[in-house]
Motif scaffolding. Sequence first.
Motif, PDB file in Angstrom:
ATOM      1  N   GLU A 211      73.195   5.850 -10.206  1.00  0.00           N
ATOM      2  CA  GLU A 211      73.810   4.733 -10.575  1.00  0.00           C
ATOM      3  C   GLU A 211      75.018   4.690  -9.955  1.00  0.00           C
ATOM      4  OE1 GLU A 211      73.244   2.142 -12.693  1.00  0.00           O
ATOM      5  OE2 GLU A 211      71.273   3.121 -13.419  1.00  0.00           O
ATOM      6  N   LEU A 212      75.758   5.601  -9.519  1.00  0.00           N
ATOM      7  CA  LEU A 212      76.870   5.465  -8.806  1.00  0.00           C
ATOM      8  C   LEU A 212      76.680   5.064  -7.386  1.00  0.00           C
ATOM      9  CD1 LEU A 212      80.168   6.002  -8.757  1.00  0.00           C
ATOM     10  CD2 LEU A 212      79.636   8.133  -7.647  1.00  0.00           C
ATOM     11  N   ASN A 213      75.658   5.568  -6.865  1.00  0.00           N
ATOM     12  CA  ASN A 213      75.115   5.061  -5.433  1.00  0.00           C
ATOM     13  C   ASN A 213      74.792   3.599  -5.206  1.00  0.00           C
ATOM     14  OD1 ASN A 213      75.808   7.409  -3.925  1.00  0.00           O
ATOM     15  ND2 ASN A 213      73.643   8.145  -4.054  1.00  0.00           N
ATOM     16  N   LYS A 214      74.094   3.105  -6.308  1.00  0.00           N
ATOM     17  CA  LYS A 214      74.055   1.639  -6.275  1.00  0.00           C
ATOM     18  C   LYS A 214      75.251   0.926  -6.415  1.00  0.00           C
ATOM     19  CE  LYS A 214      69.511   2.262  -8.642  1.00  0.00           C
ATOM     20  NZ  LYS A 214      68.684   2.279  -9.942  1.00  0.00           N
ATOM     21  N   MET A 215      76.197   1.452  -7.061  1.00  0.00           N
ATOM     22  CA  MET A 215      77.540   0.993  -7.257  1.00  0.00           C
ATOM     23  C   MET A 215      78.317   0.630  -5.883  1.00  0.00           C
ATOM     24  SD  MET A 215      80.399   1.774 -10.210  1.00  0.00           S
ATOM     25  CE  MET A 215      78.860   2.316 -11.273  1.00  0.00           C
ATOM     26  N   ILE A 216      77.819   1.795  -5.209  1.00  0.00           N
ATOM     27  CA  ILE A 216      78.819   2.028  -3.982  1.00  0.00           C
ATOM     28  C   ILE A 216      78.282   0.907  -2.765  1.00  0.00           C
ATOM     29  CG2 ILE A 216      78.969   3.702  -1.873  1.00  0.00           C
ATOM     30  CD1 ILE A 216      79.226   6.062  -4.013  1.00  0.00           C
ATOM     31  N   LEU A 217      77.009   0.725  -3.082  1.00  0.00           N
ATOM     32  CA  LEU A 217      76.346  -0.071  -2.071  1.00  0.00           C
ATOM     33  C   LEU A 217      76.263  -1.577  -2.256  1.00  0.00           C
ATOM     34  CD1 LEU A 217      72.887   1.747  -1.877  1.00  0.00           C
ATOM     35  CD2 LEU A 217      74.518   1.288   0.132  1.00  0.00           C
ATOM     36  N   VAL A 218      77.226  -2.046  -3.465  1.00  0.00           N
ATOM     37  CA  VAL A 218      77.572  -3.285  -3.625  1.00  0.00           C
ATOM     38  C   VAL A 218      78.494  -3.905  -2.368  1.00  0.00           C
ATOM     39  CG1 VAL A 218      77.098  -3.173  -5.970  1.00  0.00           C
ATOM     40  CG2 VAL A 218      79.551  -3.063  -5.264  1.00  0.00           C
ATOM     41  N   ASP A 219      78.684  -5.375  -2.267  1.00  0.00           N
ATOM     42  CA  ASP A 219      79.450  -5.747  -1.300  1.00  0.00           C
ATOM     43  C   ASP A 219      81.238  -5.218  -1.439  1.00  0.00           C
ATOM     44  OD1 ASP A 219      77.576  -7.118  -0.303  1.00  0.00           O
ATOM     45  OD2 ASP A 219      78.137  -8.975  -1.312  1.00  0.00           O
ATOM     46  N   LEU A 263      90.250   3.020  -2.335  1.00  0.00           N
ATOM     47  CA  LEU A 263      89.460   1.783  -2.633  1.00  0.00           C
ATOM     48  C   LEU A 263      89.412   0.839  -1.706  1.00  0.00           C
ATOM     49  CD1 LEU A 263      89.742   1.730  -6.506  1.00  0.00           C
ATOM     50  CD2 LEU A 263      88.079   2.968  -5.071  1.00  0.00           C
ATOM     51  N   GLN A 264      90.673   0.512  -1.197  1.00  0.00           N
ATOM     52  CA  GLN A 264      90.643  -0.235  -0.046  1.00  0.00           C
ATOM     53  C   GLN A 264      89.883   0.007   1.252  1.00  0.00           C
ATOM     54  OE1 GLN A 264      92.569  -3.597  -0.348  1.00  0.00           O
ATOM     55  NE2 GLN A 264      91.029  -3.885   1.346  1.00  0.00           N
ATOM     56  N   VAL A 265      90.172   1.161   1.330  1.00  0.00           N
ATOM     57  CA  VAL A 265      89.380   1.833   2.560  1.00  0.00           C
ATOM     58  C   VAL A 265      87.938   1.634   2.625  1.00  0.00           C
ATOM     59  CG1 VAL A 265      88.800   3.656   4.103  1.00  0.00           C
ATOM     60  CG2 VAL A 265      91.204   3.323   3.063  1.00  0.00           C
ATOM     61  N   LEU A 266      87.395   1.759   1.188  1.00  0.00           N
ATOM     62  CA  LEU A 266      86.057   1.679   0.835  1.00  0.00           C
ATOM     63  C   LEU A 266      85.505   0.329   1.056  1.00  0.00           C
ATOM     64  CD1 LEU A 266      83.393   2.723  -0.146  1.00  0.00           C
ATOM     65  CD2 LEU A 266      84.403   2.486  -2.399  1.00  0.00           C
ATOM     66  N   ASP A 267      86.396  -0.957   0.329  1.00  0.00           N
ATOM     67  CA  ASP A 267      86.265  -2.145   0.487  1.00  0.00           C
ATOM     68  C   ASP A 267      85.870  -2.644   2.243  1.00  0.00           C
ATOM     69  OD1 ASP A 267      85.689  -2.575  -2.137  1.00  0.00           O
ATOM     70  OD2 ASP A 267      87.769  -3.385  -2.403  1.00  0.00           O
ATOM     71  N   ASN A 268      87.159  -2.058   2.799  1.00  0.00           N
ATOM     72  CA  ASN A 268      87.176  -2.375   4.452  1.00  0.00           C
ATOM     73  C   ASN A 268      85.972  -2.006   4.959  1.00  0.00           C
ATOM     74  OD1 ASN A 268      89.751  -3.346   3.784  1.00  0.00           O
ATOM     75  ND2 ASN A 268      90.888  -1.586   4.659  1.00  0.00           N
ATOM     76  N   ILE A 269      85.459  -0.678   4.644  1.00  0.00           N
ATOM     77  CA  ILE A 269      84.403  -0.358   5.499  1.00  0.00           C
ATOM     78  C   ILE A 269      83.057  -1.071   5.131  1.00  0.00           C
ATOM     79  CG2 ILE A 269      83.433   1.459   4.132  1.00  0.00           C
ATOM     80  CD1 ILE A 269      83.914   3.221   7.003  1.00  0.00           C
ATOM     81  N   CYS A 270      83.161  -1.609   3.886  1.00  0.00           N
ATOM     82  CA  CYS A 270      81.755  -2.202   3.330  1.00  0.00           C
ATOM     83  C   CYS A 270      81.546  -3.575   4.337  1.00  0.00           C
ATOM     84  CB  CYS A 270      82.009  -2.345   1.932  1.00  0.00           C
ATOM     85  SG  CYS A 270      81.761  -1.151   1.090  1.00  0.00           S
ATOM     86  N   THR A 271      82.607  -3.986   4.939  1.00  0.00           N
ATOM     87  CA  THR A 271      82.605  -5.125   5.682  1.00  0.00           C
ATOM     88  C   THR A 271      81.990  -4.948   6.901  1.00  0.00           C
ATOM     89  OG1 THR A 271      84.836  -5.019   6.705  1.00  0.00           O
ATOM     90  CG2 THR A 271      84.684  -6.352   4.404  1.00  0.00           C
ATOM     91  N   MET A 272      81.999  -3.770   7.287  1.00  0.00           N
ATOM     92  CA  MET A 272      81.532  -2.973   8.660  1.00  0.00           C
ATOM     93  C   MET A 272      79.946  -2.592   8.615  1.00  0.00           C
ATOM     94  SD  MET A 272      84.833  -1.125   9.953  1.00  0.00           S
ATOM     95  CE  MET A 272      86.279  -1.667   9.468  1.00  0.00           C
ATOM     96  N   THR A 273      79.573  -1.983   7.516  1.00  0.00           N
ATOM     97  CA  THR A 273      78.489  -1.343   7.495  1.00  0.00           C
ATOM     98  C   THR A 273      77.884  -1.312   6.069  1.00  0.00           C
ATOM     99  OG1 THR A 273      77.298   0.815   7.660  1.00  0.00           O
ATOM    100  CG2 THR A 273      79.535   0.815   6.863  1.00  0.00           C
ATOM    101  N   ASP A 275      75.656   1.212   5.353  1.00  0.00           N
ATOM    102  CA  ASP A 275      75.442   2.612   5.405  1.00  0.00           C
ATOM    103  C   ASP A 275      76.197   3.448   4.184  1.00  0.00           C
ATOM    104  OD1 ASP A 275      75.938   5.642   6.441  1.00  0.00           O
ATOM    105  OD2 ASP A 275      73.999   4.918   6.987  1.00  0.00           O
ATOM    106  N   LEU A 276      75.245   3.914   3.350  1.00  0.00           N
ATOM    107  CA  LEU A 276      75.631   4.673   1.822  1.00  0.00           C
ATOM    108  C   LEU A 276      76.523   5.855   2.475  1.00  0.00           C
ATOM    109  CD1 LEU A 276      75.818   5.065  -0.967  1.00  0.00           C
ATOM    110  CD2 LEU A 276      73.693   6.538  -0.727  1.00  0.00           C
ATOM    111  N   TRP A 277      76.171   6.626   3.676  1.00  0.00           N
ATOM    112  CA  TRP A 277      77.035   7.818   3.662  1.00  0.00           C
ATOM    113  C   TRP A 277      78.326   7.497   4.487  1.00  0.00           C
ATOM    114  CZ3 TRP A 277      75.074  10.575   0.201  1.00  0.00           C
ATOM    115  CH2 TRP A 277      73.989  10.576  -0.045  1.00  0.00           C
ATOM    116  N   LEU A 278      78.468   6.619   5.161  1.00  0.00           N
ATOM    117  CA  LEU A 278      79.535   6.056   6.000  1.00  0.00           C
ATOM    118  C   LEU A 278      80.699   5.508   4.814  1.00  0.00           C
ATOM    119  CD1 LEU A 278      81.470   5.640   8.164  1.00  0.00           C
ATOM    120  CD2 LEU A 278      80.211   3.676   8.921  1.00  0.00           C
ATOM    121  N   ARG A 279      80.261   4.773   3.740  1.00  0.00           N
ATOM    122  CA  ARG A 279      80.731   4.448   2.610  1.00  0.00           C
ATOM    123  C   ARG A 279      81.230   5.905   1.953  1.00  0.00           C
ATOM    124  NH1 ARG A 279      78.416  -1.005   0.302  1.00  0.00           N
ATOM    125  NH2 ARG A 279      78.296  -2.318   2.172  1.00  0.00           N
TER     126      ARG A 279
END
Length: 473
Positions: A211-219, A263-273, A275-279
């Motif tokens: 469930e957590l990984n599905k959450m991490i993969l959202v925008d 959390l800001q770093v996570l959101d930032n990187i989600c605009t670039m990739t 990839d679950l493991w980079l997140r």
Amino acid sequence: MNFKEKLEDQDIFRRVGRIADEMGLETYVVGGYVRDLILNRPSKDIDFVCVGPGIDLATKVASSFDDHVPLSVFKNFGTAMIKLEDWEVEFVGARKESYKFDSRKPIVEDGTLQEDQERRDFTINAMAICVNEARYGELVDPFGGVEDIKRKLIKTPTDPNITFSDDPLRMMRAIRFAAQLNFDIDPDTFDGIVNNANRLSIISGERIIDELNKMILVDKPSYGFKLLFASKLLHEFFPEMVELQGVDSVGDKSHKDNFYHTLQVLDNICTMTDDLWLRWAAIMHDIAKPPTKRFNKKVGWTFYGHEDKGARMTPGIFRRLKLPMDERMKFVQKLVKLHLRPIALVSDKVTDSAVRRLLFDAGDAIDDLMKLCRADVTSKNNNKVQRYLANFDKVEQKILEVEEKDQVRNFQPPVSGEEIMSIFGIEPSRIIGELKEDIKEAILEGTIQNNKEDALQLLYRLAELRGLKRKID
């Protein structure tokens, strides 16, 4: 509300309805497919519920196709599934459930459609559309799921305390759906999560991390993490991340809140990739700041060595969270360890040797490392952000120049250990590793070029100093 036209896109609904009528079974498409139909979201899973034997219905449907259709039967669960190209179609009989306090595995009995809908997790997943001919396309929505979709609300169909106590994984699902759909959680439902957060202890780590990984993969995963934190669910399985929250002050010196920075770093990187493991690398990059936090009267708060300690913490956290202990973990670990290195290369005085070492250490992860470094810039001062990003432009240019000239990314030693043993006629020993290390250091320092001829010449000189003589063929 009638969904007759919406169901006409797929032959399977008419087919199942026709066979269900022949068998005298009241049958519905239920759950996520209905929700996504209303939300106009793509879906490749279809769940059918019939008031009667679901496996029998699945068997008849599978045999109705001219071509062979794979049928999987799960008698213990009373379910069956067929695969149609990239669709997965599941059948189950309507049921009611009860639970023991120490288990999320239900005691299942045959039930009515209403009892089946009552057992479901949220109102938006408790809707059903009839596929029998007489009522084809008719929506059965006893808990107001359509209205909750309009209100963008996650809400349990019955008492949330019972819903979450019976199956605590539903608390993770509530937050995951809120993050995926950008919905709010109904206040009473959220209170139910808070009240039952400690019940998460009976859920396996594998189910929680799924469930957590599905959450991490959202925008924008930060929303889900904020809900996990506020509900105290995060405290149950990821205390190291919880420890990041908070600000300490001594006099006029404070540090930033590392939880919200992460959390800001996570959101930032989600605009670039995607990839679950980079997140995950973004989540983990500052994980060791709490245990390395110190106060210095001259410079204020410091976190010296948090990158090294964070890299050492990574395997233990991955193991406990049931994340993979393979190359994916090593990738995250590498980025955690190296995430401060690029910014040190900004100075014009930085040598090519320092750049070569970063390239050697990062290998193929260098591009992802630079993405993480850019995501790590979270200042509210836009001028400062632009200055840092411009610095990383300089670093990337240096990396390109050195890589083009020296080709040290993931380089293999020009002379192998086997060659050294053959040249000098010696058995495996420590001296072979020492010679290889000396050659590698010479290449990284720029003393010799990254080619076999230079490496062999250096090898002969080093061997002579150690008293080794070449074997005569």
